[in-house]
Scaffold this motif. Structure first.
Motif, short mmCIF file in Angstrom:
data_model
loop_
_atom_site.label_atom_id
_atom_site.label_comp_id
_atom_site.label_asym_id
_atom_site.label_seq_id
_atom_site.Cartn_x
_atom_site.Cartn_y
_atom_site.Cartn_z
N UNK A 146 -4.99 -84.33 -19.15
CA UNK A 146 -4.59 -84.71 -20.51
C UNK A 146 -5.17 -86.09 -20.82
N UNK A 147 -6.45 -86.15 -21.26
CA UNK A 147 -7.08 -87.45 -21.50
C UNK A 147 -6.42 -88.25 -22.61
N UNK A 148 -5.72 -87.60 -23.54
CA UNK A 148 -5.06 -88.29 -24.65
C UNK A 148 -3.64 -88.71 -24.30
N UNK A 149 -3.25 -88.55 -23.07
CA UNK A 149 -1.88 -88.85 -22.63
C UNK A 149 -1.55 -90.32 -22.90
N UNK A 150 -0.34 -90.55 -23.39
CA UNK A 150 0.09 -91.93 -23.65
C UNK A 150 1.58 -91.99 -23.88
N UNK A 151 2.11 -93.19 -23.87
CA UNK A 151 3.53 -93.45 -24.10
C UNK A 151 3.65 -94.58 -25.10
N UNK A 152 4.79 -94.62 -25.77
CA UNK A 152 5.03 -95.76 -26.66
C UNK A 152 5.16 -97.00 -25.80
N UNK A 153 4.80 -98.11 -26.38
CA UNK A 153 4.88 -99.37 -25.64
C UNK A 153 6.32 -99.65 -25.25
N UNK A 154 6.51 -100.04 -24.06
CA UNK A 154 7.85 -100.35 -23.57
C UNK A 154 8.37 -101.61 -24.25
N UNK A 155 9.66 -101.63 -24.52
CA UNK A 155 10.27 -102.77 -25.19
C UNK A 155 10.86 -103.69 -24.13
N UNK A 156 10.53 -104.95 -24.26
CA UNK A 156 11.08 -105.96 -23.35
C UNK A 156 12.60 -105.99 -23.56
N UNK A 157 13.38 -105.87 -22.49
CA UNK A 157 14.84 -105.83 -22.65
C UNK A 157 15.41 -107.07 -23.34
N UNK A 158 14.70 -108.18 -23.30
CA UNK A 158 15.19 -109.39 -23.97
C UNK A 158 15.14 -109.27 -25.49
N UNK A 159 14.28 -108.35 -26.01
CA UNK A 159 14.14 -108.16 -27.45
C UNK A 159 14.85 -106.89 -27.93
N UNK A 160 15.53 -106.21 -27.07
CA UNK A 160 16.17 -104.95 -27.43
C UNK A 160 17.18 -105.14 -28.58
N UNK A 161 17.87 -106.25 -28.63
CA UNK A 161 18.83 -106.50 -29.70
C UNK A 161 18.16 -106.56 -31.06
N UNK A 162 16.98 -107.15 -31.15
CA UNK A 162 16.26 -107.21 -32.42
C UNK A 162 15.80 -105.83 -32.85
N UNK A 163 15.45 -104.98 -31.92
CA UNK A 163 15.05 -103.60 -32.25
C UNK A 163 16.23 -102.88 -32.87
N UNK A 164 17.40 -103.12 -32.37
CA UNK A 164 18.63 -102.53 -32.90
C UNK A 164 18.80 -102.95 -34.36
N UNK A 165 18.56 -104.22 -34.68
CA UNK A 165 18.70 -104.71 -36.05
C UNK A 165 17.66 -104.09 -36.98
N UNK A 166 16.45 -103.91 -36.46
CA UNK A 166 15.38 -103.33 -37.28
C UNK A 166 15.68 -101.87 -37.61
N UNK A 167 16.29 -101.13 -36.70
CA UNK A 167 16.58 -99.73 -36.93
C UNK A 167 17.80 -99.55 -37.86
N UNK A 168 18.72 -100.51 -37.86
CA UNK A 168 19.92 -100.42 -38.70
C UNK A 168 20.08 -101.70 -39.51
N UNK A 169 19.27 -101.89 -40.59
CA UNK A 169 19.32 -103.13 -41.35
C UNK A 169 20.66 -103.36 -42.04
#
Length: 173
Positions: A146-169
């Motif tokens: 599967x040459x096109x194989x890939x994953x979403x970029x991993x999120x640094x656990x220190x920024x996980x709280x900001x990701x939560x805010x972005x998903x639920x403004x």
């Protein structure tokens, strides 16, 4: 063991020998080996010299193992050349010299010589293909399949709280 009595102890005499022998145990490295008992073809030239018998030859055997990058099975053929002087046991060689191969009752043991030649001829890191991409470090998928194989970029656990805010403004209001 190979008998050298037919050769005699006349310096300059020589004999060509072709044999097929079963491979000894543990002939190879961890990831690439000659299967125990599989045929190993030996083409040898025995030459009598003053000190003993000079053995020059080629060993040909089938290899099996696995790619070090993707763990796919590998099969290949190997041809290894070698040369060794086997000194007559009554020639007065020092007993403590382990580097000297000796003839015992005009018989020579080829296994250590064969083992050294085969192991040194093996590739250090065998690959199924020269450009094998290996396995995905996250999920273990074989990247060649599967040459096109890939994953979403991993999120640094220190920024996980900001990701939560972005998903639920609406939570920030």
């Amino acid at each position: 063991m190979l008998d050298t009595r037919e050769l005699g102890r006349r310096p300059g005499s020589q004999r060509e020998v072709t044999r097929t022998v079963p491979a000894p145990a543990d002939l190879g490295i961890e990831v690439l080996r000659v299967s125990e008992g599989s045929p190993v073809e030996l083409d040898l030239r025995l030459e009598a010299v003053m000190e003993g018998v000079l053995v020059t030859g080629t060993a040909t055997a089938a290899l099996e193992g696995e790619c070090v990058r993707c763990l796919e099975p590998i099969t290949d053929d190997l041809s290894a050349t070698f040369q060794e002087l086997f000194v007559y046991d009554d020639h007065g060689t020092p007993e403590e010299d382990d580097e000297v191969s000796t003839l015992e009752d005009d018989l020579l043991d080829l296994e250590p010589l064969l083992r050294d030649a085969v192991v040194l001829a093996l590739p250090f890191q065998p690959l199924c293909e020269d450009d094998c991409p290996g396995l995905c470090i996250e999920c273990g998928a074989r990247l060649a399949d599967d040459p096109e194989h890939g994953h979403e970029a991993a999120i640094d656990p220190r920024w996980a709280g900001l990701t939560e805010l972005q998903q639920h403004p609406e939570a920030s209001e």
